[in-house]
Design a protein around this motif. Structure first.
Motif: not given
Length: 316
Positions: A29-33, A37-38, A65-66, A98-100
């Motif tokens: 969550e922190k990384a998304e904030g 990008d992934s 979410r992103k 969103r999966v790679i």
């Protein structure tokens, strides 16, 4: 400008005796904030124990979410591809496309050979199992009846007019990126897969090695512009160069259990201050890498923030 990803420290947490997942989800969550990008999770059954990547990514998908969500890297040869196809399709539905799927054949070292033995999988057949297994996954991801083997396939698995459900959110399934340091791996990417995901080339070698992927794609009648050039990078960022270097060596020794200098020959890494880290990362972007996945040697909160500042300073 390149996309930037972050590898969650699943291996590190298990080594620390911290099997809980709350702190990992908080880091996601922190990384998304911070705008990453992934988000990525590694894979190992017994050789380098950690959380199951697909299960953990399902939880990350529900908490974010992103960002795209990837495996860095999954060993598909250890898994039945019919089961794997269903797991990945379900994960991609939870993540809404969103999966790679980052995959590899595994290094030839004693503890990984032992891992294959424990899973009753022949180590020397792992390349063929990867190629055929992923082809079977893709066939199942169409949602149409599948009979396997196809003509010319070795036929390690037997499927009779069967349909997989659910299918992935992304039509045809998630993009598949392949790790690999040798020419044969780069050729496989160009012929069959969607991205190259190495951790071994120096920046000066990245462009010519990527050119081999492009050439293989063209020779196979594929459009190389649809493929992704990625790079897996390990960093220890500290204003004190010696301290950064010492931290990196300790980290790699604990992670792999072998001489860290040998690991650093095979896996390209950086130790030093933020300004030099920026130049090091930029050198890969300048060489053609369009997606950089960052693994940090400890202190993840600080590293996440530092790398986010580096990215802003670079205009990424």
């Amino acid at each position: 400008m390149p996309r930037v990803g972050y590898l969650l420290p699943t291996r590190e947490r298990v080594m620390e005796g911290r099997d809980e997942t709350g702190s990992l989800l908080a880091l996601a969550e922190k990384a998304e904030g911070l705008g990453y990008d992934s988000l990525w999770v590694g894979d190992s059954l017994l050789a380098r124990p950690r959380h199951d990547p697909l299960t953990l990514l399902a939880a990350v998908a529900a908490r974010t979410r992103k960002p795209e969500l990837g495996t860095a890297v999954l060993l598909p040869a250890l898994r039945n591809p019919v089961v794997l196809a269903q797991q990945v399709a379900t994960l991609d539905r939870i993540a809404e496309g969103r999966v790679i799927l980052g995959i590899g054949i595994a290094a030839d070292v004693p503890n990984i050979r032992a891992e294959f033995t424990a899973a009753s999988v022949p180590f020397d057949k792992r390349v063929g199992r990867l190629v055929e297994g992923m082809a079977l996954c893709r066939a199942l991801w169409t949602g149409k009846p599948v009979t396997w083997p196809k003509p010319g396939s070795p036929g390690r698995w037997k499927v009779e007019a069967s349909v997989l459900g659910p299918t992935p959110h992304r039509p045809g399934g998630p993009p598949i990126w392949v790790a690999g340091a040798v020419k044969a791996s780069r050729e496989r990417v160009g012929k069959f897969f969607d991205g190259w995901f190495p951790n071994s080339p120096l920046a000066k070698d990245y462009a010519p090695e990527w050119a081999e992927v492009v050439a293989a794609a063209k020779a196979a009648g594929r459009d190389p512009s649809t493929l992704t050039a990625a790079m897996y990078c390990t960093l220890s960022i500290d204003d004190n160069v010696q301290r950064a270097d010492d931290k990196l060596n300790v980290y790699l020794k604990e992670y792999y259990g072998v001489d860290p200098l040998e690991t650093r020959k095979r896996q390209k890494s950086f130790a030093g201050p933020a300004g030099e880290a920026a130049a090091w990362l930029k050198s890969y972007a300048d060489a053609g890498a369009t997606h950089l996945v960052l693994r940090f040697a400890g202190d993840h909160d600080r590293h996440l923030e530092t790398a986010a500042r580096i990215r802003r300073d670079l205009g990424w």
